[in-house]
Scaffold this motif. Structure first.
Motif, PDB file in Angstrom:
ATOM      1  N   THR A   1       0.769  -1.078  -0.020  1.00 43.07           N
ATOM      2  CA  THR A   1       0.009   0.149  -0.049  1.00 43.07           C
ATOM      3  C   THR A   1       0.745   1.389   0.194  1.00 43.07           C
ATOM      4  O   THR A   1       2.077   1.224   0.333  1.00 43.07           O
ATOM      5  N   ASN A   2       0.069   2.343  -0.356  1.00 39.70           N
ATOM      6  CA  ASN A   2       1.171   3.843  -0.105  1.00 39.70           C
ATOM      7  C   ASN A   2       0.521   4.457   0.984  1.00 39.70           C
ATOM      8  O   ASN A   2       0.338   5.650   0.912  1.00 39.70           O
ATOM      9  N   LEU A   3       0.062   3.842   2.017  1.00 38.15           N
ATOM     10  CA  LEU A   3      -0.591   4.320   2.940  1.00 38.15           C
ATOM     11  C   LEU A   3       0.586   5.062   3.990  1.00 38.15           C
ATOM     12  O   LEU A   3       0.249   6.337   4.277  1.00 38.15           O
ATOM     13  N   ARG A   4       2.024   4.967   3.836  1.00 36.78           N
ATOM     14  CA  ARG A   4       2.738   5.408   4.577  1.00 36.78           C
ATOM     15  C   ARG A   4       2.806   7.057   3.853  1.00 36.78           C
ATOM     16  O   ARG A   4       2.831   7.882   4.660  1.00 36.78           O
TER      17      ARG A   4
ATOM     18  N   THR B   1       1.478   2.932  -9.126  1.00 35.31           N
ATOM     19  CA  THR B   1       0.430   2.012  -9.511  1.00 35.31           C
ATOM     20  C   THR B   1      -0.957   2.491  -8.904  1.00 35.31           C
ATOM     21  O   THR B   1      -2.081   2.695  -9.495  1.00 35.31           O
ATOM     22  N   TRP B   2      -0.965   2.855  -7.552  1.00 35.42           N
ATOM     23  CA  TRP B   2      -2.186   3.233  -6.910  1.00 35.42           C
ATOM     24  C   TRP B   2      -2.796   4.473  -7.380  1.00 35.42           C
ATOM     25  O   TRP B   2      -4.190   4.554  -7.251  1.00 35.42           O
ATOM     26  N   GLY B   3      -2.170   5.061  -8.026  1.00 35.18           N
ATOM     27  CA  GLY B   3      -2.835   6.499  -8.464  1.00 35.18           C
ATOM     28  C   GLY B   3      -3.784   6.341  -9.361  1.00 35.18           C
ATOM     29  O   GLY B   3      -4.495   7.218  -9.400  1.00 35.18           O
ATOM     30  N   GLN B   4      -3.586   5.335 -10.035  1.00 34.44           N
ATOM     31  CA  GLN B   4      -4.887   5.251 -11.087  1.00 34.44           C
ATOM     32  C   GLN B   4      -6.072   4.920 -10.480  1.00 34.44           C
ATOM     33  O   GLN B   4      -7.251   4.830 -11.196  1.00 34.44           O
ATOM     34  N   VAL B   5      -6.166   4.460  -9.152  1.00 31.44           N
ATOM     35  CA  VAL B   5      -7.640   4.319  -8.618  1.00 31.44           C
ATOM     36  C   VAL B   5      -8.438   5.307  -8.307  1.00 31.44           C
ATOM     37  O   VAL B   5      -9.508   5.700  -8.200  1.00 31.44           O
ATOM     38  N   LEU B   6      -7.649   6.737  -8.315  1.00 35.39           N
ATOM     39  CA  LEU B   6      -8.196   7.873  -7.946  1.00 35.39           C
ATOM     40  C   LEU B   6      -8.562   8.887  -9.169  1.00 35.39           C
ATOM     41  O   LEU B   6      -7.555   8.791 -10.109  1.00 35.39           O
ATOM     42  N   ASN B   7      -9.612   9.595  -9.176  1.00 34.84           N
ATOM     43  CA  ASN B   7      -9.621  10.674 -10.329  1.00 34.84           C
ATOM     44  C   ASN B   7      -9.154  11.873  -9.890  1.00 34.84           C
ATOM     45  O   ASN B   7      -8.386  12.127  -8.724  1.00 34.84           O
TER      46      ASN B   7
END
Length: 242
Positions: free
Chosen positions: A38-41, A188-194
């Motif tokens: 995750t990128n939670l940090r 990678t995780w950035g694509q989940v958000l608009n």
């Protein structure tokens, strides 16, 4: 205006579900899975030496909750901190950078700030993004003269609207990643958000539907878009944006 608590909760919730699935597949504790997948940090603003102690306290807290998803979400809200000054100092509109490493390679990142009125990659905003890059590289040229190379790793290189912002030599270098990816950033995780920092329902649902297909060795492969890498000499950026 910052992203609302409910928006962040949706994003954090998705990442916690992803990590929980990875933990089962890899037979590792949930805190290990969160740290790896995750990128939670970064999203909790606990990156770097300044956030080290709090990050480990957060992981210990989550580990103590077992499989209590609501308690894990509450821990995210409790441990989230404001952006640090060094991070803000290296941010220019939608772009930011990491200081050059020992080889002179400077990493650039893209994260739209809150309060935008339209997509930061829309045609009408190309000029603003060029201005962001102009400011960033002017700052780099003054403060990090040891930088020799620019490198980016992101799902965004799949998009023409993103690639068109850069010098031709940099855009032409875009290629598939041939090294293990890290899931602790937004590449990678950035694509989940608009661009409003809201979770995209279709992307979320597709990701959740593919959790059973996850490979322990390459968990990023279940995302719809794979990160790509671009690199070029920094001089081509100075030539275009000076």
């Amino acid at each position: 205006m910052s992203p609302s608590n409910s928006m962040l909760e949706c994003y954090f919730s998705l990442q916690l579900k992803f990590a929980a699935h990875y933990a089962v597949k890899a037979a590792v504790p949930i805190d290990v899975a969160i740290d790896r997948c995750t990128n939670l940090r970064r999203r909790l603003n606990l990156w770097g030496n300044a956030g080290e102690t709090q990050w480990h306290r957060f992981l210990a807290r989550v580990q103590s909750t077992g499989s209590d998803h609501a308690a894990q979400l509450a821990s995210c809200a409790e441990y989230q901190r404001p952006h640090s000054y060094p991070e803000l100092e290296r941010s220019f509109g939608c772009f930011s950078y990491d200081p050059p490493d020992a080889t002179g390679t400077l990493r650039i990142h893209f994260l739209p700030p809150s309060g935008l009125k339209s997509s930061p990659l829309a045609v009408e905003n190309v000029g603003a993004r060029m201005s962001d890059l102009r400011d960033l590289f002017a700052h780099v040229q003054r403060s990090a003269p040891m930088a020799t190379t620019v490198r980016g790793v992101s799902w965004l290189y799949n998009l023409h609207a993103y690639r068109r912002l850069f010098p031709l030599a940099y855009s032409a270098s875009v290629q598939a990643v041939r090294f293990p990816l890290h899931l602790n950033g937004s590449s990678t995780w950035g694509q989940v958000l608009n661009w409003r920092q809201e979770v995209k329902a279709a992307v979320r649902d597709q990701l959740l539907a593919r959790l059973d297909d996850m490979s322990v060795e390459t968990p990023w492969e279940i995302f719809q878009l794979q990160a790509k890498v671009a690199t070029s000499p920094i001089d081509v950026f100075y030539e275009q944006f000076s």
